[in-house]
Design a protein around this motif. Structure first.
Motif, mmCIF file in Angstrom:
data_model
loop_
_atom_site.group_PDB
_atom_site.id
_atom_site.type_symbol
_atom_site.label_atom_id
_atom_site.label_comp_id
_atom_site.label_asym_id
_atom_site.label_seq_id
_atom_site.Cartn_x
_atom_site.Cartn_y
_atom_site.Cartn_z
ATOM 1 N N GLY A 18 -49.023 13.250 21.143
ATOM 2 C CA GLY A 18 -47.652 13.704 20.846
ATOM 3 C C GLY A 18 -46.564 12.467 20.974
ATOM 4 O O GLY A 18 -45.786 12.039 19.984
ATOM 5 N N CYS A 19 -46.601 11.640 22.020
ATOM 6 C CA CYS A 19 -45.718 10.261 22.019
ATOM 7 C C CYS A 19 -46.040 9.452 21.093
ATOM 8 O O CYS A 19 -45.130 8.856 20.296
ATOM 9 N N THR A 20 -47.408 9.424 20.507
ATOM 10 C CA THR A 20 -47.898 8.562 19.426
ATOM 11 C C THR A 20 -47.258 8.869 18.175
ATOM 12 O O THR A 20 -46.837 8.166 17.153
ATOM 13 N N LEU A 56 -50.003 17.208 14.664
ATOM 14 C CA LEU A 56 -50.607 18.331 14.665
ATOM 15 C C LEU A 56 -51.800 18.576 15.790
ATOM 16 O O LEU A 56 -52.066 19.508 16.254
ATOM 17 N N ALA A 57 -52.364 17.309 16.043
ATOM 18 C CA ALA A 57 -53.639 17.364 16.990
ATOM 19 C C ALA A 57 -52.888 17.454 18.292
ATOM 20 O O ALA A 57 -53.108 18.181 19.408
ATOM 21 N N GLY A 58 -51.647 17.040 18.566
ATOM 22 C CA GLY A 58 -50.981 16.992 19.767
ATOM 23 C C GLY A 58 -50.465 18.379 19.942
ATOM 24 O O GLY A 58 -50.628 19.057 21.141
ATOM 25 N N VAL A 59 -49.865 19.117 18.918
ATOM 26 C CA VAL A 59 -49.755 20.639 19.120
ATOM 27 C C VAL A 59 -50.754 21.402 19.439
ATOM 28 O O VAL A 59 -50.725 22.295 20.395
ATOM 29 N N HIS A 60 -52.093 21.056 19.025
ATOM 30 C CA HIS A 60 -53.299 21.780 19.452
ATOM 31 C C HIS A 60 -53.557 21.825 20.725
ATOM 32 O O HIS A 60 -53.945 22.711 21.473
ATOM 33 N N ARG A 64 -52.825 24.364 24.739
ATOM 34 C CA ARG A 64 -54.045 24.215 26.018
ATOM 35 C C ARG A 64 -53.493 23.674 27.264
ATOM 36 O O ARG A 64 -54.326 23.504 28.095
ATOM 37 N N GLY A 65 -52.299 22.981 27.357
ATOM 38 C CA GLY A 65 -51.512 22.691 28.535
ATOM 39 C C GLY A 65 -51.737 21.168 28.685
ATOM 40 O O GLY A 65 -51.612 20.796 29.713
ATOM 41 N N ILE A 66 -52.105 20.283 27.554
ATOM 42 C CA ILE A 66 -52.369 18.987 27.990
ATOM 43 C C ILE A 66 -51.192 18.297 26.772
ATOM 44 O O ILE A 66 -51.273 18.505 25.675
ATOM 45 N N GLY A 67 -50.282 17.770 27.371
ATOM 46 C CA GLY A 67 -49.130 17.240 26.916
ATOM 47 C C GLY A 67 -47.986 18.089 26.698
ATOM 48 O O GLY A 67 -47.962 19.217 26.986
ATOM 49 N N ARG A 68 -46.765 17.581 25.910
ATOM 50 C CA ARG A 68 -45.689 18.215 25.602
ATOM 51 C C ARG A 68 -45.700 18.622 24.209
ATOM 52 O O ARG A 68 -45.851 17.988 23.186
ATOM 53 N N ALA A 72 -44.604 16.666 20.422
ATOM 54 C CA ALA A 72 -45.611 16.699 19.293
ATOM 55 C C ALA A 72 -44.917 17.141 17.940
ATOM 56 O O ALA A 72 -45.341 16.749 16.885
ATOM 57 N N VAL A 73 -44.229 18.302 18.078
ATOM 58 C CA VAL A 73 -43.604 18.880 16.950
ATOM 59 C C VAL A 73 -42.554 18.008 16.324
ATOM 60 O O VAL A 73 -42.536 18.033 15.029
ATOM 61 N N THR A 74 -41.844 17.477 17.181
ATOM 62 C CA THR A 74 -40.618 16.440 16.622
ATOM 63 C C THR A 74 -41.498 15.143 15.897
ATOM 64 O O THR A 74 -41.016 14.742 14.877
#
Length: 99
Positions: A18-20, A56-60, A64-68, A72-74
């Protein structure tokens, strides 16, 4: 040795997706500034596409509770905007004009 060596979900490399995506989306969205449009044309295409995919991978993984989720959406939205702007500009500049 009282600390556990078991990795937590926040220690996963997926937490950085998400940060990337956010930083790539910001790089792609700078193309919307009128004086930078043609100078950053290739950067916005590459960074925008990568931001969408990584976002989209960050949203996925955020589901599941990994990351924010919000990061990721922004990043995904900024990447989509940064990718769509040069594509739309390219299509309008080279579209055939009806007589």
């Amino acid at each position: 040795m009282s600390e556990s060596t078991t990795p937590e979900p926040a220690d996963s490399p997926a937490a950085a997706l998400g940060c990337t995506a956010l930083f790539l989306g910001l790089a792609a969205a700078t193309d919307l500034w009128p004086t930078l449009t043609f100078g950053l044309f290739p950067v916005s295409l590459i960074a925008g596409g990568l931001a969408v995919v990584l976002g989209l991978a960050g949203v996925h993984y955020a589901r599941r509770g990994i990351g924010r989720m919000w990061i990721a959406v922004t990043g995904t939205v900024l990447g989509a905007i940064g990718f769509a702007w040069p594509v739309a500009l390219f299509l309008t500049l080279f579209a055939p004009v009806a007589p």
